[in-house]
Motif scaffolding. Sequence first.
Motif, short mmCIF file in Angstrom:
data_model
loop_
_atom_site.label_atom_id
_atom_site.label_comp_id
_atom_site.label_asym_id
_atom_site.label_seq_id
_atom_site.Cartn_x
_atom_site.Cartn_y
_atom_site.Cartn_z
N VAL A 115 1.89 10.75 -6.60
CA VAL A 115 3.05 11.41 -5.97
C VAL A 115 3.27 12.76 -6.64
CG1 VAL A 115 5.56 11.35 -5.70
CG2 VAL A 115 4.20 9.33 -5.16
N GLU A 116 3.10 12.78 -7.98
CA GLU A 116 3.35 14.01 -8.74
C GLU A 116 2.26 15.05 -8.56
OE1 GLU A 116 4.27 13.38 -12.85
OE2 GLU A 116 5.94 12.04 -12.31
N TYR A 160 0.84 -1.20 0.00
CA TYR A 160 0.00 0.00 0.00
C TYR A 160 0.87 1.24 0.00
CZ TYR A 160 -3.56 -3.35 1.27
OH TYR A 160 -4.41 -4.43 1.26
N GLY A 161 0.39 2.28 -0.64
CA GLY A 161 1.16 3.51 -0.67
C GLY A 161 0.56 4.46 -1.69
N VAL A 162 1.43 5.21 -2.37
CA VAL A 162 0.99 6.21 -3.33
C VAL A 162 1.65 5.90 -4.67
CG1 VAL A 162 0.81 8.69 -3.79
CG2 VAL A 162 0.87 7.87 -1.43
N CYS A 163 0.84 5.87 -5.73
CA CYS A 163 1.36 5.55 -7.05
C CYS A 163 2.12 6.75 -7.64
CB CYS A 163 0.22 5.12 -7.98
SG CYS A 163 -0.80 6.47 -8.58
N PRO A 164 2.94 6.52 -8.68
CA PRO A 164 3.75 7.61 -9.24
C PRO A 164 2.92 8.82 -9.66
CG PRO A 164 4.41 5.51 -10.18
CD PRO A 164 3.19 5.25 -9.34
N ALA A 165 1.75 8.60 -10.27
CA ALA A 165 0.92 9.72 -10.73
C ALA A 165 0.44 10.55 -9.55
CB ALA A 165 -0.26 9.21 -11.54
#
Length: 146
Positions: free
Chosen positions: A139-140, A132-137
């Motif tokens: 994050v940006e 679980y976390g934050v995807c690259p898109a």
Amino acid sequence: MAEHPDPRSRPRRLPGQRQTRQRSTIYEVIRTAAGPLTVPEIHQRAQREVGGIGIATVYRTINLLQEEELVQAVILPSGETRYELAGLGHHHHFSCRSCDEVFDLPACPVEIPRNDVVEGGFVVESHELTLYGVCPACVETPAASG
Ligand SMILES: [Zn+2]
Ligand SMILES: [Zn+2]
């Protein structure tokens, strides 16, 4: 893991009777996705290709594709059911807490080899893991998701 043929790379002719446009569209949606999809996601994407496709058709088609072992269900720890191509080989899933999308991760961070005996005498045969976390898109563009 590496020598496993990637089913994504070979668009295949679906066996069986009528190759309806709806059916091949649903298969292509699943084949080209970045990770396992929910039925509403499959429905939404299929509708972009074939207008007027109903959710009942999506459910029915997924069931047929499962029977033919072209598609398999993925049940996340949350209990959510998603669908991905069958035979993708060993991989894990990454769930973005910001956009709720689920992505395939090719890397396996588990360092316990198959059939290894761990503390207590347990023989490990397999494992499942969802990260679980934050995807690259996301994050940006952290603001976009709220
Ligand atoms: Zn995201
Ligand atoms: Zn693994």
